[in-house]
Design a protein around this motif. Structure first.
Motif, mmCIF file in Angstrom:
data_model
loop_
_atom_site.group_PDB
_atom_site.id
_atom_site.type_symbol
_atom_site.label_atom_id
_atom_site.label_comp_id
_atom_site.label_asym_id
_atom_site.label_seq_id
_atom_site.Cartn_x
_atom_site.Cartn_y
_atom_site.Cartn_z
ATOM 1 N N VAL A 68 0.793 -1.263 0.064
ATOM 2 C CA VAL A 68 0.091 0.153 0.039
ATOM 3 C C VAL A 68 0.988 1.212 -0.272
ATOM 4 O O VAL A 68 0.474 2.153 -0.734
ATOM 5 N N VAL A 69 1.899 1.321 0.514
ATOM 6 C CA VAL A 69 2.863 2.477 1.035
ATOM 7 C C VAL A 69 3.583 2.642 -0.679
ATOM 8 O O VAL A 69 3.701 3.831 -0.843
ATOM 9 N N VAL A 70 3.997 1.523 -1.062
ATOM 10 C CA VAL A 70 4.557 1.504 -2.311
ATOM 11 C C VAL A 70 3.684 2.052 -3.337
ATOM 12 O O VAL A 70 4.019 2.915 -4.295
ATOM 13 N N VAL A 71 2.478 1.785 -3.656
ATOM 14 C CA VAL A 71 1.314 2.153 -4.654
ATOM 15 C C VAL A 71 1.282 3.497 -4.237
ATOM 16 O O VAL A 71 1.058 4.260 -5.265
ATOM 17 N N ALA A 72 1.356 4.013 -2.990
ATOM 18 C CA ALA A 72 0.768 5.451 -2.732
ATOM 19 C C ALA A 72 1.800 6.370 -3.127
ATOM 20 O O ALA A 72 1.675 7.271 -3.792
ATOM 21 N N GLY A 73 3.030 6.074 -2.681
ATOM 22 C CA GLY A 73 4.367 6.718 -3.221
ATOM 23 C C GLY A 73 4.534 6.808 -4.750
ATOM 24 O O GLY A 73 4.833 7.853 -5.187
ATOM 25 N N ALA A 74 4.294 5.793 -5.556
ATOM 26 C CA ALA A 74 4.421 5.464 -6.959
ATOM 27 C C ALA A 74 3.364 6.528 -7.481
ATOM 28 O O ALA A 74 3.678 7.308 -8.436
ATOM 29 N N SER A 75 2.209 6.398 -7.135
ATOM 30 C CA SER A 75 1.038 7.350 -7.668
ATOM 31 C C SER A 75 1.353 8.718 -7.314
ATOM 32 O O SER A 75 0.924 9.598 -8.203
ATOM 33 N N ALA A 76 1.830 9.086 -6.199
ATOM 34 C CA ALA A 76 2.097 10.508 -5.786
ATOM 35 C C ALA A 76 3.300 11.042 -6.774
ATOM 36 O O ALA A 76 3.442 12.284 -7.094
ATOM 37 N N LYS A 136 3.565 14.476 -13.656
ATOM 38 C CA LYS A 136 2.617 14.881 -14.707
ATOM 39 C C LYS A 136 2.313 16.510 -14.296
ATOM 40 O O LYS A 136 2.400 17.147 -15.462
ATOM 41 N N ARG A 137 2.344 16.767 -13.101
ATOM 42 C CA ARG A 137 1.930 18.448 -13.098
ATOM 43 C C ARG A 137 3.147 19.197 -13.238
ATOM 44 O O ARG A 137 3.124 20.314 -13.827
ATOM 45 N N THR A 154 3.108 22.052 -16.554
ATOM 46 C CA THR A 154 3.131 23.425 -16.163
ATOM 47 C C THR A 154 4.496 23.864 -16.959
ATOM 48 O O THR A 154 4.502 25.070 -17.407
ATOM 49 N N HIS A 155 5.479 22.861 -17.318
ATOM 50 C CA HIS A 155 6.319 23.260 -17.991
ATOM 51 C C HIS A 155 6.232 23.459 -19.527
ATOM 52 O O HIS A 155 6.614 24.435 -20.088
ATOM 53 N N THR A 156 5.219 22.652 -20.091
ATOM 54 C CA THR A 156 5.008 22.845 -21.548
ATOM 55 C C THR A 156 3.806 23.924 -21.736
ATOM 56 O O THR A 156 3.496 24.224 -22.912
#
Length: 55
Positions: free
Chosen positions: A16-24, A30-31, A35-37
């Protein structure tokens, strides 16, 4: 007396911690990329300062 924790009891919270960290991390990258483009209207110039109200 307490029984030793089984492997399943330890793997699920870690997963659960690994999945939460990967999605964050994915959302952060992505953000940043979005914002860069992104272009700014007026080619990045700031709007003129608004006049201060009379005193």
């Amino acid at each position: 007396m307490m029984q030793p924790a089984s492997t399943v009891d330890l793997v699920l919270p870690v997963a659960v911690v690994v999945v939460a960290g990967a999605s964050a991390a994915y959302a952060y990258l992505k953000r940043k990329r979005r914002t860069h483009t992104r272009t700014t209207p007026g080619h990045g110039q700031s709007p003129p300062p608004s006049p201060s109200p009379p005193r």
